[in-house]
Design a protein around this motif. Structure first.
Motif, PDB file in Angstrom:
ATOM      1  N   ALA A 230       0.836  -1.204   0.000  1.00 28.61           N
ATOM      2  CA  ALA A 230       0.000   0.000   0.000  1.00 28.61           C
ATOM      3  C   ALA A 230       0.868   1.251   0.000  1.00 28.61           C
ATOM      4  O   ALA A 230       0.580   2.228  -0.711  1.00 28.61           O
ATOM      5  N   GLU A 231       1.943   1.241   0.785  1.00 25.07           N
ATOM      6  CA  GLU A 231       2.851   2.391   0.805  1.00 25.07           C
ATOM      7  C   GLU A 231       3.578   2.534  -0.528  1.00 25.07           C
ATOM      8  O   GLU A 231       3.845   3.658  -0.973  1.00 25.07           O
ATOM      9  N   LEU A 232       3.887   1.416  -1.183  1.00 21.41           N
ATOM     10  CA  LEU A 232       4.509   1.480  -2.498  1.00 21.41           C
ATOM     11  C   LEU A 232       3.565   2.119  -3.507  1.00 21.41           C
ATOM     12  O   LEU A 232       3.982   2.954  -4.323  1.00 21.41           O
ATOM     13  N   ALA A 233       2.283   1.744  -3.450  1.00 23.55           N
ATOM     14  CA  ALA A 233       1.297   2.340  -4.365  1.00 23.55           C
ATOM     15  C   ALA A 233       1.143   3.831  -4.096  1.00 23.55           C
ATOM     16  O   ALA A 233       1.048   4.640  -5.035  1.00 23.55           O
ATOM     17  N   ALA A 234       1.127   4.220  -2.820  1.00 20.67           N
ATOM     18  CA  ALA A 234       1.031   5.641  -2.482  1.00 20.67           C
ATOM     19  C   ALA A 234       2.264   6.407  -2.952  1.00 20.67           C
ATOM     20  O   ALA A 234       2.160   7.538  -3.437  1.00 20.67           O
ATOM     21  N   ALA A 235       3.419   5.782  -2.833  1.00 20.49           N
ATOM     22  CA  ALA A 235       4.650   6.421  -3.296  1.00 20.49           C
ATOM     23  C   ALA A 235       4.648   6.582  -4.813  1.00 20.49           C
ATOM     24  O   ALA A 235       5.100   7.605  -5.339  1.00 20.49           O
ATOM     25  N   GLU A 236       4.135   5.588  -5.524  1.00 24.72           N
ATOM     26  CA  GLU A 236       4.044   5.688  -6.982  1.00 24.72           C
ATOM     27  C   GLU A 236       3.145   6.851  -7.375  1.00 24.72           C
ATOM     28  O   GLU A 236       3.461   7.622  -8.294  1.00 24.72           O
ATOM     29  N   ALA A 237       2.008   6.980  -6.684  1.00 24.56           N
ATOM     30  CA  ALA A 237       1.100   8.087  -6.982  1.00 24.56           C
ATOM     31  C   ALA A 237       1.781   9.426  -6.732  1.00 24.56           C
ATOM     32  O   ALA A 237       1.648  10.366  -7.530  1.00 24.56           O
ATOM     33  N   ALA A 238       2.529   9.523  -5.626  1.00 20.34           N
ATOM     34  CA  ALA A 238       3.238  10.766  -5.323  1.00 20.34           C
ATOM     35  C   ALA A 238       4.314  11.055  -6.354  1.00 20.34           C
ATOM     36  O   ALA A 238       4.474  12.198  -6.797  1.00 20.34           O
ATOM     37  N   PHE A 239       5.051  10.020  -6.748  1.00 21.41           N
ATOM     38  CA  PHE A 239       6.100  10.200  -7.758  1.00 21.41           C
ATOM     39  C   PHE A 239       5.515  10.679  -9.078  1.00 21.41           C
ATOM     40  O   PHE A 239       6.021  11.615  -9.696  1.00 21.41           O
ATOM     41  N   GLN A 240       4.454  10.022  -9.539  1.00 23.72           N
ATOM     42  CA  GLN A 240       3.859  10.384 -10.825  1.00 23.72           C
ATOM     43  C   GLN A 240       3.286  11.795 -10.792  1.00 23.72           C
ATOM     44  O   GLN A 240       3.419  12.556 -11.754  1.00 23.72           O
ATOM     45  N   SER A 241       2.656  12.162  -9.685  1.00 21.89           N
ATOM     46  CA  SER A 241       2.095  13.505  -9.563  1.00 21.89           C
ATOM     47  C   SER A 241       3.188  14.560  -9.698  1.00 21.89           C
ATOM     48  O   SER A 241       3.026  15.556 -10.431  1.00 21.89           O
ATOM     49  N   ARG A 242       4.313  14.335  -9.020  1.00 21.27           N
ATOM     50  CA  ARG A 242       5.407  15.293  -9.086  1.00 21.27           C
ATOM     51  C   ARG A 242       6.036  15.320 -10.472  1.00 21.27           C
ATOM     52  O   ARG A 242       6.370  16.390 -11.010  1.00 21.27           O
ATOM     53  N   ALA A 243       6.184  14.156 -11.098  1.00 24.60           N
ATOM     54  CA  ALA A 243       6.775  14.097 -12.435  1.00 24.60           C
ATOM     55  C   ALA A 243       5.911  14.852 -13.442  1.00 24.60           C
ATOM     56  O   ALA A 243       6.428  15.546 -14.333  1.00 24.60           O
ATOM     57  N   ARG A 244       4.597  14.735 -13.315  1.00 24.66           N
ATOM     58  CA  ARG A 244       3.693  15.453 -14.224  1.00 24.66           C
ATOM     59  C   ARG A 244       3.797  16.958 -14.003  1.00 24.66           C
ATOM     60  O   ARG A 244       3.831  17.740 -14.967  1.00 24.66           O
ATOM     61  N   GLU A 245       3.856  17.363 -12.739  1.00 26.76           N
ATOM     62  CA  GLU A 245       3.998  18.789 -12.440  1.00 26.76           C
ATOM     63  C   GLU A 245       5.277  19.355 -13.056  1.00 26.76           C
ATOM     64  O   GLU A 245       5.265  20.441 -13.654  1.00 26.76           O
ATOM     65  N   LEU A 246       6.382  18.630 -12.897  1.00 29.89           N
ATOM     66  CA  LEU A 246       7.664  19.108 -13.429  1.00 29.89           C
ATOM     67  C   LEU A 246       7.628  19.192 -14.951  1.00 29.89           C
ATOM     68  O   LEU A 246       8.165  20.141 -15.542  1.00 29.89           O
ATOM     69  N   ALA A 247       6.996  18.210 -15.608  1.00 32.54           N
ATOM     70  CA  ALA A 247       6.905  18.252 -17.072  1.00 32.54           C
ATOM     71  C   ALA A 247       6.120  19.469 -17.537  1.00 32.54           C
ATOM     72  O   ALA A 247       6.525  20.167 -18.477  1.00 32.54           O
ATOM     73  N   LEU A 248       5.011  19.745 -16.889  1.00 34.38           N
ATOM     74  CA  LEU A 248       4.208  20.907 -17.264  1.00 34.38           C
ATOM     75  C   LEU A 248       4.981  22.204 -17.027  1.00 34.38           C
ATOM     76  O   LEU A 248       4.946  23.121 -17.854  1.00 34.38           O
ATOM     77  N   GLU A 249       5.688  22.265 -15.896  1.00 40.08           N
ATOM     78  CA  GLU A 249       6.485  23.454 -15.595  1.00 40.08           C
ATOM     79  C   GLU A 249       7.600  23.659 -16.614  1.00 40.08           C
ATOM     80  O   GLU A 249       8.012  24.794 -16.889  1.00 40.08           O
ATOM     81  N   ASP A 250       8.096  22.563 -17.207  1.00 45.52           N
ATOM     82  CA  ASP A 250       9.186  22.643 -18.178  1.00 45.52           C
ATOM     83  C   ASP A 250       8.704  22.911 -19.597  1.00 45.52           C
ATOM     84  O   ASP A 250       9.502  22.911 -20.535  1.00 45.52           O
ATOM     85  N   GLY A 251       7.388  23.126 -19.793  1.00 46.02           N
ATOM     86  CA  GLY A 251       6.879  23.485 -21.104  1.00 46.02           C
ATOM     87  C   GLY A 251       6.431  22.319 -21.956  1.00 46.02           C
ATOM     88  O   GLY A 251       6.327  22.436 -23.177  1.00 46.02           O
ATOM     89  N   VAL A 252       6.168  21.171 -21.323  1.00 45.37           N
ATOM     90  CA  VAL A 252       5.652  20.010 -22.048  1.00 45.37           C
ATOM     91  C   VAL A 252       4.132  20.039 -21.987  1.00 45.37           C
ATOM     92  O   VAL A 252       3.538  20.303 -20.940  1.00 45.37           O
ATOM     93  N   THR A 253       3.488  19.761 -23.114  1.00 46.65           N
ATOM     94  CA  THR A 253       2.033  19.658 -23.140  1.00 46.65           C
ATOM     95  C   THR A 253       1.622  18.227 -22.821  1.00 46.65           C
ATOM     96  O   THR A 253       2.030  17.293 -23.525  1.00 46.65           O
TER      97      THR A 253
END
Length: 446
Positions: A230-253
């Motif tokens: 369960a903690e691994l799944a929560a960590a994956e969700a947190a990782f993906q959320s941050r990765a998406r934020e960084l991509a958007l901030e870097d000018g990726v659509t």
């Protein structure tokens, strides 16, 4: 980077019984790579002179994974799991001759940030403990800080009411000068309920020796440890959320950010467009201005500027797409180079191939690259035209500006400018289709 030389010790010996798995805990994947890979990746910010991973449970598997993630890392074995202090003690012989700051990380704690590691590495104190303000301190060890720095670490079971009220708690991560660690580790005792040697004894031993001990703090989210699925799944969700934020901030659509999945090392240039339900495995680079259409899976590949991929395409390791290449729906590319302007529209497999500039690959084309034992290469020159449903039986070369007839099986090299046709002659039997169907229906009726 700090001027003080740094070394990393990553503790990765535990079994992780709460994961309910035969796989060592640090090899469970987060962001497409084993958990231990996150600690190693973060540690690269320090440009460490030495890296030691302490393995125990499943040591062979851990060593194999670490060799792929960080080939320069050394492996220390902790054959008996007798605590964190004991684990670090096993690593110290591999740091012989090193004079600098040692940072101890955990293979199951993936989110320690580069800024935090730099703060640990550059702090002037002899020993530095990483702490955080916990929203719910719970059963964490409390960090008691006074005018002269960290006074003591108090385990929850030993804490009085006043100490329990402290919200500054211990993450377990520690940094210390190598020489001091060598001096103090043999004095860590196991006079505790578990009979284990704890790294948390080091700050007290350092203070008793007149050394300076301080605390560096980070956000609680950085200290998230993985102990259960369960903690691994929560960590994956947190990782993906941050990765998406960084991509958007870097000018990726990102057309539908919640459906795009990143790996730890995914690199995407600005003005790239990523459609919905795209999955990036490890080792993917997408250059600026490229477009990945929906429902694609990419791993170990490079997509150049102006290229388009998908929908429903798969790029496997070794796929190299040049500028303005088009890879369409239900196309699979593996260990192949497609030069600028190549078009592979649909329903095609290219494996172990090199395709020259502006060549068009017709639907249903397959490079028959595997003979059951060896892989063989297909070479296709520039400006060639490969007819639909062509089987290219490697090793084979199709020359520049050459063509193949639709439905051909090509087993011999095709010279430049030539047309190759390799198929059986069509035979037509008038009326036979009707007679066959009638006979079959009569048989079915009986």
């Amino acid at each position: 980077m700090s001027d003080n030389p740094a070394a990393l010790i990553v503790l990765a010996a535990g079994q992780g019984s709460r994961m309910q798995s035969d796989l060592p805990k640090v090899l469970h994947r987060l962001g497409g790579v084993p958990l231990v890979g996150h600690a190693l990746a973060a540690g690269r910010a320090l440009e460490p002179e030495r890296i030691v991973v302490v393995a125990g449970h499943g040591a062979q598997a851990v060593e194999k994974a670490v060799a792929k993630l960080e080939p320069d890392a050394a492996i220390a074995l902790q054959t008996e799991q007798l605590g964190t202090g004991h684990a670090v003690l096993q690593a110290m012989p591999l740091l012989e001759g090193f004079d600098g700051r040692v940072i101890v990380l955990y293979g199951d704690t993936p989110f320690i940030g580069e800024d935090t590691l730099l703060a640990l590495s550059s702090h002037p104190a002899d020993v530095v403990v990483l702490g955080f303000e916990a929203a719910d301190p719970g059963r964490y060890g409390r960090l008691v800080v006074g005018p002269e720095g960290l006074e003591r670490i108090v385990e929850f079971k030993d804490a009085d009411a006043a100490t329990c009220a402290i919200r500054l708690v211990n993450s377990g991560v520690l940094a210390a000068d190598a020489a001091l660690l060598r001096e103090l580790l043999p004095h860590v005792g196991n006079e505790n309920a578990s009979g284990e040697y704890y790294l948390t004894d080091i700050p007290a031993l350092a203070r008793a020796a007149g050394r300076r001990v301080e605390v560096v703090t980070c956000d609680e989210s950085e200290t998230l440890g993985i102990n259960t699925r369960a903690e691994l799944a929560a960590a994956e969700a947190a990782f993906q959320s941050r990765a998406r934020e960084l991509a958007l901030e870097d000018g990726v659509t990102l057309t539908d950010p919640a459906t795009v999945w990143f790996a730890l090392d995914t690199v995407i240039g600005r003005d790239a467009i990523i459609g919905q339900n795209v999955v990036f495995g490890p080792g993917v680079t997408i250059e600026s201005g490229a477009e990945i259409l929906p429902f694609c899976h990419l791993e170990g590949c490079h997509v150049s500027a102006g290229a388009t991929v998908g929908p429903f395409a798969r790029l496997r390791p070794g796929a190299e797409l040049g500028g303005d290449v088009h890879v369409g729906n239900f196309v699979e590319i593996k260990n192949s180079v497609l030069d600028e302007g190549v078009k592979v529209g649909h329903l095609t497999y290219l494996g172990d191939a090199h395709v020259g500039e502006r060549t068009n690959i017709g639907a249903g084309t397959i490079t028959c690259n595997y003979d059951g034992v060896f892989k063989h290469k297909t070479e296709i020159g520039a400006d060639a035209f490969i007819g639909s449903d062509t089987m290219l039986v490697a090793p084979v070369r199709v020359g520049a500006r050459a063509m193949t007839g639709s439905g051909s099986v090509v087993t011999e090299d095709v010279p430049d400018d030539a047309l190759a046709i390799g198929r059986s002659r069509q035979v037509t039997k008038p009326g036979l289709a009707t007679r066959l169907m009638q006979a079959l229906r009569q048989k079915k009726g009986k």
